[in-house]
Design a protein around this motif. Sequence first.
Motif, mmCIF file in Angstrom:
data_model
loop_
_atom_site.group_PDB
_atom_site.id
_atom_site.type_symbol
_atom_site.label_atom_id
_atom_site.label_comp_id
_atom_site.label_asym_id
_atom_site.label_seq_id
_atom_site.Cartn_x
_atom_site.Cartn_y
_atom_site.Cartn_z
ATOM 1 N N ARG A 89 85.195 0.393 0.245
ATOM 2 C CA ARG A 89 84.622 1.769 0.267
ATOM 3 C C ARG A 89 84.651 2.267 1.859
ATOM 4 O O ARG A 89 83.659 3.076 1.898
ATOM 5 C CB ARG A 89 83.343 1.817 -0.428
ATOM 6 C CG ARG A 89 82.119 0.929 0.075
ATOM 7 C CD ARG A 89 80.886 1.253 -0.658
ATOM 8 N NE ARG A 89 80.367 2.442 -0.208
ATOM 9 C CZ ARG A 89 79.383 2.934 -0.427
ATOM 10 N NH1 ARG A 89 78.371 2.243 -1.066
ATOM 11 N NH2 ARG A 89 78.959 4.331 0.159
ATOM 12 N N THR A 117 85.762 5.012 3.019
ATOM 13 C CA THR A 117 85.823 6.236 3.376
ATOM 14 C C THR A 117 84.792 7.175 2.470
ATOM 15 O O THR A 117 84.596 8.186 2.547
ATOM 16 C CB THR A 117 87.259 6.678 2.691
ATOM 17 O OG1 THR A 117 87.206 6.430 1.371
ATOM 18 C CG2 THR A 117 88.398 6.385 3.517
ATOM 19 N N THR A 118 83.860 6.244 2.024
ATOM 20 C CA THR A 118 82.756 6.841 1.396
ATOM 21 C C THR A 118 81.246 7.073 1.958
ATOM 22 O O THR A 118 80.346 7.490 1.369
ATOM 23 C CB THR A 118 82.364 6.415 -0.264
ATOM 24 O OG1 THR A 118 82.052 4.847 0.134
ATOM 25 C CG2 THR A 118 83.789 6.297 -0.861
ATOM 26 N N TRP A 119 81.305 6.550 3.103
ATOM 27 C CA TRP A 119 79.900 6.604 3.920
ATOM 28 C C TRP A 119 79.717 8.103 4.263
ATOM 29 O O TRP A 119 80.442 8.876 4.441
ATOM 30 C CB TRP A 119 80.070 5.720 5.051
ATOM 31 C CG TRP A 119 80.556 4.281 4.766
ATOM 32 C CD1 TRP A 119 81.878 3.775 5.061
ATOM 33 C CD2 TRP A 119 79.534 3.558 4.318
ATOM 34 N NE1 TRP A 119 81.849 2.358 4.482
ATOM 35 C CE2 TRP A 119 80.359 2.229 4.141
ATOM 36 C CE3 TRP A 119 78.293 3.361 3.516
ATOM 37 C CZ2 TRP A 119 79.774 1.096 3.475
ATOM 38 C CZ3 TRP A 119 77.679 2.296 3.116
ATOM 39 C CH2 TRP A 119 78.614 1.175 2.937
ATOM 40 N N PRO A 120 78.394 8.568 4.186
ATOM 41 C CA PRO A 120 77.961 9.981 4.654
ATOM 42 C C PRO A 120 78.601 10.165 6.023
ATOM 43 O O PRO A 120 78.839 9.308 6.888
ATOM 44 C CB PRO A 120 76.537 9.810 4.679
ATOM 45 C CG PRO A 120 76.107 8.565 3.684
ATOM 46 C CD PRO A 120 77.256 7.703 4.085
#
Length: 125
Positions: free
Chosen positions: A84, A86-89
Amino acid sequence: MKTADYWTDVGLVVTLEPGQLDPEDVDDGLAVYIERQERSPEPATARTHRLTTIGVLVKRVAHSAAEARLDEVVDDIERSLDSRPTTWPAGFTAPQYQSMEPMRAPAGADWVGALLRYTSTIPIR
């Protein structure tokens, strides 16, 4: 309830309080917490971000295969983080693996544990 992509289902019990993984009460579980914060090592973000060390405490029943059971959950954690990025804030960096320390159970206890450390640069709020 394991999924096909992971070795374990240890993520079913997750807490933000390490003390809640009492071996008397929990067979398998994780505690995730902030260990410390420091100035960002990058000059461009030194005033706007903090380097944050995250502790992940793992506790599993050993079932006579302590090292293998610990290896499985460490692999699952790494795999879940790798899948994941690319899904960090916005403004957060993906956690980077720093270290793992095995935690030994007292004599006669049937559990194994580890403390994993990751770092991430996060915005100052």
